[in-house]
Write an enzyme that holds these catalytic residues in place. Structure first.
Site, PDB file in Angstrom:
ATOM      1  N   SER A 145      -4.975  47.679   8.910  1.00 60.66           N
ATOM      2  CA  SER A 145      -5.329  48.928   8.237  1.00 60.66           C
ATOM      3  C   SER A 145      -4.838  50.094   9.081  1.00 60.66           C
ATOM      4  CB  SER A 145      -6.848  49.021   8.096  1.00 60.66           C
ATOM      5  OG  SER A 145      -7.222  50.323   7.714  1.00 60.66           O
ATOM      6  N   TYR A 158     -15.624  49.246  11.525  1.00 58.42           N
ATOM      7  CA  TYR A 158     -14.520  48.603  10.784  1.00 58.42           C
ATOM      8  C   TYR A 158     -13.209  48.786  11.560  1.00 58.42           C
ATOM      9  CZ  TYR A 158     -11.124  48.058   6.907  1.00 58.42           C
ATOM     10  OH  TYR A 158     -10.073  47.685   6.107  1.00 58.42           O
TER      11      TYR A 158
HETATM   12  N1  LIG Z   1      -8.777  48.766   0.046  1.00 58.00           N
HETATM   13  C1  LIG Z   1      -8.381  49.477   1.095  1.00 58.00           C
HETATM   14  O1  LIG Z   1      -8.438  50.725   1.100  1.00 58.00           O
HETATM   15  C2  LIG Z   1      -7.817  48.774   2.300  1.00 58.00           C
HETATM   16  C3  LIG Z   1      -7.107  49.542   3.219  1.00 58.00           C
HETATM   17  C4  LIG Z   1      -6.590  48.931   4.353  1.00 58.00           C
HETATM   18  C5  LIG Z   1      -6.774  47.582   4.549  1.00 58.00           C
HETATM   19  N2  LIG Z   1      -7.484  46.858   3.640  1.00 58.00           N
HETATM   20  C6  LIG Z   1      -7.680  45.437   3.907  1.00 58.00           C
HETATM   21  O2  LIG Z   1      -7.023  44.683   2.915  1.00 58.00           O
HETATM   22  C7  LIG Z   1      -7.687  43.413   2.781  1.00 58.00           C
HETATM   23  C8  LIG Z   1      -7.959  43.168   1.311  1.00 58.00           C
HETATM   24  O3  LIG Z   1      -8.886  44.132   0.836  1.00 58.00           O
HETATM   25  P1  LIG Z   1      -8.953  44.622  -0.687  1.00 58.00           P
HETATM   26  O4  LIG Z   1      -8.761  46.075  -0.663  1.00 58.00           O
HETATM   27  O5  LIG Z   1      -8.102  43.769  -1.512  1.00 58.00           O
HETATM   28  O6  LIG Z   1     -10.486  44.404  -1.002  1.00 58.00           O
HETATM   29  P2  LIG Z   1     -11.224  43.301  -1.869  1.00 58.00           P
HETATM   30  O7  LIG Z   1     -10.638  43.208  -3.213  1.00 58.00           O
HETATM   31  O8  LIG Z   1     -12.674  43.607  -1.724  1.00 58.00           O
HETATM   32  O9  LIG Z   1     -10.877  41.959  -1.092  1.00 58.00           O
HETATM   33  C9  LIG Z   1     -11.542  41.535   0.061  1.00 58.00           C
HETATM   34  C10 LIG Z   1     -11.649  40.034  -0.044  1.00 58.00           C
HETATM   35  O10 LIG Z   1     -12.198  39.496   1.148  1.00 58.00           O
HETATM   36  C11 LIG Z   1     -13.029  38.418   0.759  1.00 58.00           C
HETATM   37  N3  LIG Z   1     -13.977  38.101   1.803  1.00 58.00           N
HETATM   38  C12 LIG Z   1     -14.937  38.891   2.346  1.00 58.00           C
HETATM   39  N4  LIG Z   1     -15.609  38.214   3.276  1.00 58.00           N
HETATM   40  C13 LIG Z   1     -15.084  36.967   3.310  1.00 58.00           C
HETATM   41  C14 LIG Z   1     -15.367  35.805   4.054  1.00 58.00           C
HETATM   42  N5  LIG Z   1     -16.351  35.760   4.961  1.00 58.00           N
HETATM   43  N6  LIG Z   1     -14.625  34.706   3.839  1.00 58.00           N
HETATM   44  C15 LIG Z   1     -13.632  34.698   2.915  1.00 58.00           C
HETATM   45  N7  LIG Z   1     -13.319  35.768   2.172  1.00 58.00           N
HETATM   46  C16 LIG Z   1     -14.044  36.888   2.367  1.00 58.00           C
HETATM   47  C17 LIG Z   1     -13.705  38.905  -0.507  1.00 58.00           C
HETATM   48  O11 LIG Z   1     -14.163  37.787  -1.246  1.00 58.00           O
HETATM   49  P3  LIG Z   1     -15.668  37.599  -1.759  1.00 58.00           P
HETATM   50  O12 LIG Z   1     -15.543  37.618  -3.240  1.00 58.00           O
HETATM   51  O13 LIG Z   1     -16.052  36.248  -1.232  1.00 58.00           O
HETATM   52  O14 LIG Z   1     -16.513  38.700  -1.192  1.00 58.00           O
HETATM   53  C18 LIG Z   1     -12.545  39.601  -1.197  1.00 58.00           C
HETATM   54  O15 LIG Z   1     -11.816  38.695  -1.984  1.00 58.00           O
HETATM   55  C19 LIG Z   1      -8.955  43.499   3.640  1.00 58.00           C
HETATM   56  O16 LIG Z   1      -8.714  42.871   4.868  1.00 58.00           O
HETATM   57  C20 LIG Z   1      -9.128  44.997   3.847  1.00 58.00           C
HETATM   58  O17 LIG Z   1      -9.821  45.272   5.038  1.00 58.00           O
HETATM   59  C21 LIG Z   1      -7.990  47.416   2.505  1.00 58.00           C
END
Ligand SMILES: NC(=O)c1ccc[n+]([C@@H]2O[C@H](COP(=O)([O-])OP(=O)(O)OC[C@H]3O[C@@H](n4cnc5c(N)ncnc54)[C@H](OP(=O)(O)O)[C@@H]3O)[C@@H](O)[C@H]2O)c1
Length: 252
Positions: A145, A158
């Protein structure tokens, strides 16, 4: 193994119901009908994600259980997954945003964020890297991130986890040089996904599709670090050097 034109033929997404992970799987699977495995905790969410990936033109789409927090299971899981097939791309998309205020009030909230975002992700990344090294090809895409580049007061719990994971991923990438396998570190800013749902969008926001396009380009070009949007690289190059007394007063 990617085909003669460089198209991906097999993708594993860890955190398989992630909006960003699904968008990357859709983008990579489309040209050749690649096979995809979505690994995660929530079976129903994985099935819904699988339907989206199939709808984008993927070939076989399977789902499997993966809990980032259950580090003791990671070695066996990676063994099982890589015994079934080689992977051209493994996307590490598991993560939680957490609640900064709650974490400051109760250290256990912070530990839960670090357990998933650093310990769990670092653990499975190490396991996957062993198999990529053995395969002699394949790319591990790590969702870091922009928060990792300079940890901010407003979300330092975070940000600290992402900074740790970002460093681990860079080191892992260095350790894989000349093995045929490699690591791409992805640093998005605010992305409109379920993780950020209900939060006010900020400057340099992007979409899961924009992240997927950037990852696809990075795989083709051999880039190691990807900013989404790309302009964040310049912004952060400046912010990284802002003196701390000034930085902590910025509305970030
Ligand atoms: N959205 C943003 O603004 C942003 C910005 C920078 C980086 N990121 C990073 O990008 C990645 C994807 O995020 P996203 O934006 O696509 O959000 P998202 O749709 O909420 O995806 C996060 C995923 O992580 C899974 N997860 C959480 N805890 C877990 C665990 N203990 N074991 C296995 N899976 C788990 C969740 O599944 P469950 O259904 O099991 O909860 C969900 O599928 C993350 O690492 C996030 O930090 C996001």
């Amino acid at each position: 193994m990617r085909d003669a034109l460089g198209a991906v033929q097999s993708v594993l997404v860890l955190g398989g119901s992630s909006d960003i992970g699904v968008a990357i799987a859709q983008k990579l699977a489309r040209p050749r009908g690649a096979s995809v495995v979505l690994a995660g905790r929530d079976a129903a969410a994985l099935q819904a994600a699988a339907a989206r990936v199939r709808g984008a033109g993927a070939g076989i789409v399977d789902t499997t259980a993966f809990d980032a927090d259950d580090v003791d299971s990671h070695g066996e899981l990676a063994q099982k997954l890589f015994a079934q097939r080689d992977y051209d791309v493994v996307v590490l998309a598991a993560g939680v945003l957490g609640d900064q205020a709650a974490a400051e009030a109760d250290y256990r909230e912070a530990v839960a964020v670090w357990r998933t975002n650093f310990l769990g992700c670092a653990s499975i990344a190490m396991c996957v890297a062993q198999h990529l090294r053995r395969q002699g090809h394949g790319t591990l895409v790590v969702l870091s991130s922009v928060a990792a580049e300079r940890v901010r007061r407003s979300n330092f719990v975070y940000g600290a986890a992402k900074a740790g994971l970002d460093g681990l991923a860079q080191g892992l990438g260095d350790s894989l040089v000349a093995t045929g396998a490699r690591v791409i570190v992805v640093r998005p800013g605010f992305v409109t996904t379920k993780m950020t749902q209900g939060r006010e969008s900020v400057p340099f926001s992007s979409t899961p599709q924009a992240v997927a396009d950037a990852v696809d380009n990075a795989i083709r070009r051999g880039s190691e670090i990807v900013w989404v949007p790309a302009s964040l690289r310049l912004v952060m190059a400046v912010l990284r050097h802002v003196p701390r007394v000034v930085f902590r007063r910025l509305p970030l």
